[in-house]
Design an enzyme around this catalytic site. Structure first.
Site, PDB file in Angstrom:
ATOM      1  N   SER A 137       1.009  -1.097  -0.058  1.00  0.00           N
ATOM      2  CA  SER A 137      -0.038  -0.087  -0.002  1.00  0.00           C
ATOM      3  C   SER A 137       0.973   1.219  -0.036  1.00  0.00           C
ATOM      4  O   SER A 137       1.788   1.472  -0.879  1.00  0.00           O
ATOM      5  CB  SER A 137      -1.017   0.110   1.221  1.00  0.00           C
ATOM      6  OG  SER A 137      -2.160   0.794   0.847  1.00  0.00           O
ATOM      7  N   HIS A 147      -6.898  -5.630  -2.056  1.00  0.00           N
ATOM      8  CA  HIS A 147      -5.812  -4.661  -1.477  1.00  0.00           C
ATOM      9  C   HIS A 147      -5.033  -5.504  -0.412  1.00  0.00           C
ATOM     10  O   HIS A 147      -5.112  -5.512   0.783  1.00  0.00           O
ATOM     11  CB  HIS A 147      -6.592  -3.723  -0.578  1.00  0.00           C
ATOM     12  CG  HIS A 147      -5.460  -2.663  -0.510  1.00  0.00           C
ATOM     13  ND1 HIS A 147      -4.754  -1.804  -1.342  1.00  0.00           N
ATOM     14  CD2 HIS A 147      -5.202  -2.008   0.674  1.00  0.00           C
ATOM     15  CE1 HIS A 147      -3.978  -0.837  -1.088  1.00  0.00           C
ATOM     16  NE2 HIS A 147      -4.241  -1.005   0.181  1.00  0.00           N
ATOM     17  N   ASP A 166      -8.619  -5.010  -6.344  1.00  0.00           N
ATOM     18  CA  ASP A 166      -8.183  -3.964  -5.282  1.00  0.00           C
ATOM     19  C   ASP A 166      -9.121  -2.863  -5.556  1.00  0.00           C
ATOM     20  O   ASP A 166      -9.030  -1.815  -6.826  1.00  0.00           O
ATOM     21  CB  ASP A 166      -6.666  -3.833  -5.367  1.00  0.00           C
ATOM     22  CG  ASP A 166      -6.097  -2.789  -4.238  1.00  0.00           C
ATOM     23  OD1 ASP A 166      -6.965  -2.214  -3.617  1.00  0.00           O
ATOM     24  OD2 ASP A 166      -4.937  -2.880  -4.133  1.00  0.00           O
TER      25      ASP A 166
END
Length: 231
Positions: free
Chosen positions: A68, A185, A153
């Site tokens: 991330s 994600h 995602d």
């Protein structure tokens, strides 16, 4: 992850860079408008230098690994400080901050506004976006990169991985790209987590020299795809 890497022979440094939560509101806001080329990334660079000076790390055997924002930090590390790292592993990291924010759905509007306050005005300042987005600096990348991405995602779209992976590949810059069509994600299915971890430790062993377990054929297969290898 730290225990896993330590088991493979690596020293692991997890940095609470400026902008991290849990260290006061003042410390949190020290990361405002400091993505990529600012203090958030400088803290990582300084930490690597400290580890080398202390004899904890070997100067030419340091990897940057994250997911991330950590994936973005990996890309920023390889582009803005290419001499610091020997390789990088980016998991669901954005490569272009503007396209990241443009992909946020309307019902996440308040989140987008908050991110603009923290990151800076990438909507109104094209040059600022280019300055902090690794996609526009791939010519500076000289070290190998492994990318892991989930096709579903909702936060960091597949396009963020696609655009930097294909751009690097076209320029002959070493990059490996693994896409999981049933992940979001991060990787939720155990078989996919195991698959990517195996690929990551093999990648690190190749470029850093640590240990890696031999891949074991499993009855349940991962869904890993390799977009750069498709015709």
């Amino acid at each position: 992850a730290a225990q896993w890497f330590a088991n493979r022979g690596y020293a692991v440094l997890q940095v609470n860079y400026r902008g991290s939560s849990g260290y006061s509101k003042s410390f949190l806001h020290k990361g405002d408008k400091e993505w990529g080329i600012g203090s958030m990334q400088h803290d990582l660079t300084d930490s690597v230098k400290w580890a080398v000076e202390q004899g904890i790390a070997i100067e030419d055997k340091v990897a940057i690994y994250g997911g991330s924002y950590g994936g973005y930090a990996c890309l920023a590390g390889l582009t803005f400080t290419p001499d610091v790292y020997a390789c990088g592993v980016d998991i669901v990291g954005p490569s272009n901050v503007k396209t990241l924010l443009d992909s946020i759905p309307a019902y996440w509007g308040p989140l987008r506004n908050d991110m603009l306050k923290k990151i800076g005005d990438v909507d109104g300042d094209e040059e600022f976006n280019k300055a902090i987005s690794p996609l526009f600096h791939i010519d500076k990348i000289s070290k190998p990169l492994l990318i892991g991405q989930g096709a579903n995602d909702p936060r960091v779209k597949q396009a963020e991985a696609d655009q930097i992976a294909f751009a690097m590949d076209e320029k002959g810059i070493p990059v490996e790209y693994v896409l999981y069509p049933d992940e979001g994600h991060g990787f939720a299915r155990p078989v996919n987590r195991i698959d990517f971890n195996a690929r990551a430790e093999a990648f690190l062993a190749k470029h850093l020299g640590g240990r890696a377990e031999p891949a074991v054929e499993k009855e349940e297969k991962s869904t890993a795809e390799f977009p750069l290898l498709k015709e």
